[in-house]
Design a protein around this motif. Structure first.
Motif, PDB file in Angstrom:
ATOM      1  N   ASP A  83       0.927  -1.214   0.036  1.00 25.31           N
ATOM      2  CA  ASP A  83      -0.016  -0.057   0.037  1.00 25.31           C
ATOM      3  C   ASP A  83       0.959   1.126   0.040  1.00 25.31           C
ATOM      4  O   ASP A  83       1.330   1.567   1.034  1.00 25.31           O
ATOM      5  CB  ASP A  83      -1.006  -0.037   1.318  1.00 25.31           C
ATOM      6  CG  ASP A  83      -1.912   0.986   1.604  1.00 25.31           C
ATOM      7  OD1 ASP A  83      -1.359   2.162   1.204  1.00 25.31           O
ATOM      8  OD2 ASP A  83      -2.954   0.920   1.768  1.00 25.31           O
ATOM      9  N   GLY A 126      -0.889   6.447  -1.949  1.00 23.07           N
ATOM     10  CA  GLY A 126      -2.024   7.058  -1.302  1.00 23.07           C
ATOM     11  C   GLY A 126      -2.366   8.583  -1.386  1.00 23.07           C
ATOM     12  O   GLY A 126      -2.630   9.246  -0.482  1.00 23.07           O
ATOM     13  N   PRO A 127      -2.540   8.902  -2.644  1.00 21.25           N
ATOM     14  CA  PRO A 127      -2.736  10.418  -2.984  1.00 21.25           C
ATOM     15  C   PRO A 127      -4.310  10.529  -2.688  1.00 21.25           C
ATOM     16  O   PRO A 127      -5.058   9.905  -2.607  1.00 21.25           O
ATOM     17  CB  PRO A 127      -2.594  10.397  -4.585  1.00 21.25           C
ATOM     18  CG  PRO A 127      -2.850   9.165  -5.023  1.00 21.25           C
ATOM     19  CD  PRO A 127      -2.289   8.165  -3.902  1.00 21.25           C
ATOM     20  N   ASN A 128      -4.520  11.809  -2.572  1.00 19.52           N
ATOM     21  CA  ASN A 128      -6.090  12.423  -2.104  1.00 19.52           C
ATOM     22  C   ASN A 128      -6.434  13.047  -3.524  1.00 19.52           C
ATOM     23  O   ASN A 128      -5.748  13.545  -4.025  1.00 19.52           O
ATOM     24  CB  ASN A 128      -6.186  13.160  -0.901  1.00 19.52           C
ATOM     25  CG  ASN A 128      -5.449  12.370   0.204  1.00 19.52           C
ATOM     26  OD1 ASN A 128      -5.683  11.365   0.473  1.00 19.52           O
ATOM     27  ND2 ASN A 128      -4.998  13.085   1.348  1.00 19.52           N
ATOM     28  N   HIS A 163      -4.554   2.950  -2.848  1.00 21.19           N
ATOM     29  CA  HIS A 163      -5.233   3.437  -1.906  1.00 21.19           C
ATOM     30  C   HIS A 163      -5.492   4.954  -1.880  1.00 21.19           C
ATOM     31  O   HIS A 163      -5.125   5.555  -1.204  1.00 21.19           O
ATOM     32  CB  HIS A 163      -4.845   3.113  -0.562  1.00 21.19           C
ATOM     33  CG  HIS A 163      -5.844   2.725   0.895  1.00 21.19           C
ATOM     34  ND1 HIS A 163      -6.697   2.036   0.858  1.00 21.19           N
ATOM     35  CD2 HIS A 163      -5.812   3.877   1.342  1.00 21.19           C
ATOM     36  CE1 HIS A 163      -7.524   2.330   1.465  1.00 21.19           C
ATOM     37  NE2 HIS A 163      -7.094   3.395   2.319  1.00 21.19           N
ATOM     38  N   GLY A 168      -7.288   8.371  -1.546  1.00 22.26           N
ATOM     39  CA  GLY A 168      -8.121   9.059  -0.378  1.00 22.26           C
ATOM     40  C   GLY A 168      -9.224   9.737  -1.423  1.00 22.26           C
ATOM     41  O   GLY A 168      -9.183  10.801  -1.646  1.00 22.26           O
ATOM     42  N   TYR A 227     -11.800   7.736   8.161  1.00 22.34           N
ATOM     43  CA  TYR A 227     -10.398   7.233   7.382  1.00 22.34           C
ATOM     44  C   TYR A 227      -9.883   5.709   8.160  1.00 22.34           C
ATOM     45  O   TYR A 227      -9.378   4.687   7.488  1.00 22.34           O
ATOM     46  CB  TYR A 227      -9.281   8.167   7.848  1.00 22.34           C
ATOM     47  CG  TYR A 227      -7.874   7.801   7.570  1.00 22.34           C
ATOM     48  CD1 TYR A 227      -7.591   7.560   5.873  1.00 22.34           C
ATOM     49  CD2 TYR A 227      -6.747   7.990   8.186  1.00 22.34           C
ATOM     50  CE1 TYR A 227      -6.469   7.220   5.526  1.00 22.34           C
ATOM     51  CE2 TYR A 227      -5.399   7.677   7.808  1.00 22.34           C
ATOM     52  CZ  TYR A 227      -5.132   7.271   6.248  1.00 22.34           C
ATOM     53  OH  TYR A 227      -4.148   7.148   5.889  1.00 22.34           O
ATOM     54  N   ASP A 249      -9.682   1.943   6.238  1.00 24.04           N
ATOM     55  CA  ASP A 249      -8.575   1.087   6.302  1.00 24.04           C
ATOM     56  C   ASP A 249      -8.656  -0.225   6.849  1.00 24.04           C
ATOM     57  O   ASP A 249      -8.227  -1.038   6.504  1.00 24.04           O
ATOM     58  CB  ASP A 249      -7.599   1.911   7.182  1.00 24.04           C
ATOM     59  CG  ASP A 249      -6.265   2.533   6.166  1.00 24.04           C
ATOM     60  OD1 ASP A 249      -5.917   1.903   5.257  1.00 24.04           O
ATOM     61  OD2 ASP A 249      -5.691   3.600   6.464  1.00 24.04           O
ATOM     62  N   TYR A 251       2.467  -1.152   4.572  1.00 18.19           N
ATOM     63  CA  TYR A 251       2.137   0.360   4.439  1.00 18.19           C
ATOM     64  C   TYR A 251       3.056   1.199   4.244  1.00 18.19           C
ATOM     65  O   TYR A 251       4.299   1.101   4.988  1.00 18.19           O
ATOM     66  CB  TYR A 251       0.965   0.738   5.342  1.00 18.19           C
ATOM     67  CG  TYR A 251      -0.241   0.004   5.452  1.00 18.19           C
ATOM     68  CD1 TYR A 251      -1.311   0.448   4.734  1.00 18.19           C
ATOM     69  CD2 TYR A 251      -0.325  -1.255   6.242  1.00 18.19           C
ATOM     70  CE1 TYR A 251      -2.765  -0.525   4.929  1.00 18.19           C
ATOM     71  CE2 TYR A 251      -1.462  -1.912   6.209  1.00 18.19           C
ATOM     72  CZ  TYR A 251      -2.463  -1.381   5.813  1.00 18.19           C
ATOM     73  OH  TYR A 251      -3.690  -2.180   5.809  1.00 18.19           O
ATOM     74  N   THR A 307       4.006   5.291   4.779  1.00 18.34           N
ATOM     75  CA  THR A 307       3.828   6.498   5.037  1.00 18.34           C
ATOM     76  C   THR A 307       4.848   7.176   5.920  1.00 18.34           C
ATOM     77  O   THR A 307       5.677   6.547   6.295  1.00 18.34           O
ATOM     78  CB  THR A 307       2.245   6.531   5.710  1.00 18.34           C
ATOM     79  OG1 THR A 307       2.484   6.371   7.122  1.00 18.34           O
ATOM     80  CG2 THR A 307       1.165   5.790   5.229  1.00 18.34           C
ATOM     81  N   GLN A 325       1.464   8.999  10.699  1.00 19.59           N
ATOM     82  CA  GLN A 325       0.511   8.026  10.480  1.00 19.59           C
ATOM     83  C   GLN A 325       0.782   6.788  11.313  1.00 19.59           C
ATOM     84  O   GLN A 325       0.124   5.985  11.661  1.00 19.59           O
ATOM     85  CB  GLN A 325      -0.055   7.742   9.222  1.00 19.59           C
ATOM     86  CG  GLN A 325      -0.134   8.685   8.582  1.00 19.59           C
ATOM     87  CD  GLN A 325      -1.173   8.534   7.440  1.00 19.59           C
ATOM     88  OE1 GLN A 325      -2.214   7.599   7.413  1.00 19.59           O
ATOM     89  NE2 GLN A 325      -1.287   9.228   6.126  1.00 19.59           N
ATOM     90  N   HIS A 377      -1.900   6.114  13.822  1.00 24.01           N
ATOM     91  CA  HIS A 377      -3.003   5.392  12.767  1.00 24.01           C
ATOM     92  C   HIS A 377      -3.012   4.200  12.751  1.00 24.01           C
ATOM     93  O   HIS A 377      -3.997   3.072  12.886  1.00 24.01           O
ATOM     94  CB  HIS A 377      -3.289   6.312  11.693  1.00 24.01           C
ATOM     95  CG  HIS A 377      -4.196   5.727  10.647  1.00 24.01           C
ATOM     96  ND1 HIS A 377      -5.448   5.667  10.713  1.00 24.01           N
ATOM     97  CD2 HIS A 377      -3.892   4.847   9.619  1.00 24.01           C
ATOM     98  CE1 HIS A 377      -5.926   5.103   9.779  1.00 24.01           C
ATOM     99  NE2 HIS A 377      -5.103   4.608   8.824  1.00 24.01           N
ATOM    100  N   PHE A 378      -2.060   3.587  12.352  1.00 22.87           N
ATOM    101  CA  PHE A 378      -1.577   2.144  12.107  1.00 22.87           C
ATOM    102  C   PHE A 378      -1.609   1.322  13.103  1.00 22.87           C
ATOM    103  O   PHE A 378      -2.028   0.065  13.224  1.00 22.87           O
ATOM    104  CB  PHE A 378      -0.464   1.804  10.986  1.00 22.87           C
ATOM    105  CG  PHE A 378      -0.751   2.354   9.355  1.00 22.87           C
ATOM    106  CD1 PHE A 378      -1.626   1.856   8.935  1.00 22.87           C
ATOM    107  CD2 PHE A 378      -0.164   3.579   9.132  1.00 22.87           C
ATOM    108  CE1 PHE A 378      -1.855   2.203   7.528  1.00 22.87           C
ATOM    109  CE2 PHE A 378      -0.486   3.912   7.771  1.00 22.87           C
ATOM    110  CZ  PHE A 378      -1.566   3.239   7.092  1.00 22.87           C
TER     111      PHE A 378
HETATM  112  N1  ARG Z   1      -4.333   9.260   1.928  1.00 20.92           N
HETATM  113  C1  ARG Z   1      -3.416   9.020   3.063  1.00 20.92           C
HETATM  114  C2  ARG Z   1      -2.843  10.441   3.168  1.00 20.92           C
HETATM  115  O1  ARG Z   1      -2.713  11.422   2.319  1.00 20.92           O
HETATM  116  C3  ARG Z   1      -2.541   8.155   2.855  1.00 20.92           C
HETATM  117  C4  ARG Z   1      -2.940   6.593   2.543  1.00 20.92           C
HETATM  118  C5  ARG Z   1      -1.820   5.814   3.375  1.00 20.92           C
HETATM  119  N2  ARG Z   1      -2.772   4.325   3.070  1.00 20.92           N
HETATM  120  C6  ARG Z   1      -3.719   4.013   3.901  1.00 20.92           C
HETATM  121  N3  ARG Z   1      -4.125   2.793   3.572  1.00 20.92           N
HETATM  122  N4  ARG Z   1      -3.936   4.476   4.752  1.00 20.92           N
HETATM  123  O2  ARG Z   1      -2.519  10.771   4.312  1.00 20.92           O
END
Ligand code: ARG
Length: 578
Positions: free
Chosen positions: A120, A123-125, A160, A162, A312, A316, A334, A336, A340, A343-344
């Motif tokens: 993974d 992870g762009p939004n 993945h 966003g 979020y 996940d 993952y 990042t 995060q 979060h994980f």
């Molecule tokens: N879209 C998320 C961000 O911009 C990152 C995603 C990382 N991957 C995941 N499975 N949460 O912070």
């Protein structure tokens, strides 16, 4: 014969240890810390002596004596408290290098038990412009994806996207705020979309009403509001096109383009499972799962927000279930930055509690940030965020300075030169990133990153192109590569360096650390350069020597190309350096 020199030494050591009744666990060599004395050393006697309360030098001498029966070493000595130093015979090295030069995988092995790993990264939004902050996840993820495939694992990479959180409600809210409705959305291009998002961000920060509206719209969108859905689909598709373009330029690839929104149905299932297992509770209108409080306090995971929206964390958790059930994931990794980490930790704990990923390894790999000279996250000259597009453009214009202009070299038109510019520019960006260990951040070196000398991507590409030209010249002169003979130190050093290929790749795989490969590529290219300066090919003393040197050169070239490929970097045939 084992194709891999180091493995063959280990096999021999194992035989000797067995014969002497010593624990074979310690029967392995490592590259010598004293290259002046030896090529490899075995320090097993020291560990054994500690366990068995014996004299390490005596154990080492017994091992060394047994090793003498085999025909691989020029010299074996016991030094210091009980190190066994081994200096190899030249023809032992040469035979192995000959063998790997004929092997399709250049002697590289595969993992014993391949498994399915979902990576993974990216992870762009949606609606957010891609910038320097997005660089590492894509570049590192792509390299790990290639390394894992190469060692035989079954890899599925997933971007993945966003595309399902509050930012979606924020942008729709902003468009409604300006246009009164969503009728103009189908006509908005990516620049306008990202602009709306920027303004939404500012307004939501300042204005409570705007924030509330955004989260209401998000919840309604997720709940199936058709008008919102239609507008969202357009925003998403425009963004995906832009994101794909960015990644394509960087040669970052994905097998799957799943987004958070694709987990929506499974989110509902997760909420049900949590309720059935009595794990969730209502807290101030939100549905949450509380976590174990060990040495550091962990806030609860929010499944459903008080306005009914899925957040979020839930997406996940649901995505883990999908990856396990639909893709058969045995490992999920993952990538990042450190923001995060919590979060994980939270979602991994919930996933365990829910029992939805039994026997699945979940890993979060944290990378450091790309910084400017001031040690703070990299910015443009005027203090703004550097977009990926601008970064690539900047790299290209640096590279153009080192290449001839169109029309200056026969046979190369503008398009061909521009292709080369991109290949080199992207290599410069990626290599600068991957040469640093993942965990540490780095300072983006604007001065040197695109230079053709030093520890850069273009330097390795240039080394390859130079060998290509040597090979072309040899072919024109009818010289064919043949059996390797090692006469000089430079040839020997190059051959020994080449013999490390497999173990470097395996280490990069085991530790998920592409910088081992980048480091090795650099030292190998340097080693070749020393060899090439000292050992003429076309003017070698004999045809036999010329043919051997040619084989060493060709193998070095093939290894360097393989290494760059594992890093996700192309190797142009020529570099046209001005
Ligand atoms: N879209 C998320 C961000 O911009 C990152 C995603 C990382 N991957 C995941 N499975 N949460 O912070």
């Amino acid at each position: 014969m084992n194709l891999l020199l180091e493995n063959e030494l280990n096999e021999t050591l194992s035989k000797v240890f067995k014969k002497l009744g010593l624990d074979e666990k310690f029967a392995f060599v490592k590259i010598s810390d004293r290259p002046d004395l030896s090529d490899f050393q075995c320090n097993g006697a020291l560990a054994l002596a500690k366990i068995e309360h014996k004299n390490p030098r005596e154990i080492a001498s017994a091992i060394a004596q047994e090793l003498e029966q085999y025909d691989f070493a020029e010299n074996i000595t016991v030094d210091g408290p009980g190190f066994i130093n081994i200096k190899l015979k030249n023809n032992f090295i040469a035979e192995h290098i000959d063998a790997i030069s004929k092997d399709r995988r250049l002697g590289c092995g595969k993992v014993e038990n391949p498994h399915k790993v979902v990576l993974d990264y990216g992870g762009p939004n949606v609606a957010k412009e891609m910038h320097v902050g997005h660089l590492r996840s894509g570049v590192i993820g792509e390299a790990i994806s290639r390394i894992e495939r190469f060692v035989g694992n079954d890899v599925i990479s997933d971007v993945h996207l966003g595309d399902w959180g509050t930012p979606m409600g924020m942008i729709l809210g902003e468009i409604i705020f300006k246009d009164k409705d969503l009728s103009k959305v189908p006509f908005y291009n990516i620049t306008q979309i990202t602009d709306f998002y920027k303004r939404a961000n500012i307004r939501c920060k300042e204005n409570e009403e705007a924030r509330k509206a955004a989260s209401k719209i998000t919840a309604e969108l997720q709940d199936g509001n058709l008008e919102y859905k239609k507008a969202w689909l357009h925003l998403r598709s425009e963004s995906v096109d832009a994101i794909k373009y960015n990644y394509q330029q960087l040669d970052v690839n994905f097998d799957l383009w799943w987004g958070e929104s694709d987990a929506h149905k499974t989110c509902g299932e997760i909420v049900k499972i949590a309720r059935q297992q009595g794990l969730s509770e209502i807290d101030e209108g939100a549905e949450i799962i509380r976590l174990e409080q060990t040495n550091k306090p962990k806030p609860p995971v929010i499944l459903v927000k008080s306005d009914g929206g899925f957040g979020y964390q839930l997406t996940d958790i649901a995505t883990v279930k999908m990856r396990v059930e639909q893709l058969g994931a045995q490992e999920i990794v993952y990538f990042t930055d450190s923001r995060q980490t919590l979060h994980f930790e939270q979602i991994f704990e919930v996933v365990k509690k829910l029992g939805i990923a039994q026997n699945v390894e979940l890993k979060h790999i944290v990378f450091g940030t790309v910084n400017g000279a001031d040690g703070k996250p990299f910015k443009t000259r005027d203090g703004g965020v550097m977009t990926l597009e601008a970064l690539i453009e900047m790299s290209k214009s640096k590279v153009r300075e080192s290449l001839p202009k169109p029309g200056e070299v026969k046979g190369y038109d503008r398009a061909e030169i521009e292709k080369l510019v991109s290949q080199i520019a992207v290599a410069a960006i990626k290599f600068q990133d991957l040469k640093n260990s993942i965990a540490s951040g780095y300072v983006f070196d604007l001065e040197d990153f695109a230079k053709f000398e030093g520890k850069t991507g273009p330097y390795i590409q240039y080394a390859i192109a130079r060998i290509n030209s040597v090979l072309r010249k040899a072919a024109e002169n009818g010289l064919k590569a043949d059996k390797i003979v090692l006469c000089s130190d430079e040839e020997r050093n190059l051959a020994l360096k080449l013999s490390q290929l497999n173990s470097v790749i395996m280490r990069a795989h085991n530790e998920k650390e592409p910088s081992f490969i980048a480091d090795y590529a650099y030292t190998l290219a340097q080693c070749f350069s020393t060899f090439y300066n000292a050992c003429p090919i076309m003017n070698a003393k004999s045809r036999e020597l010329a043919a051997s040197r040619l084989r060493l050169s060709k193998l070095t070239r093939d290894v360097l190309i393989m290494l760059l490929n594992l890093l996700g970097i192309e190797a142009p045939e020529v570099m046209l350096k001005a």
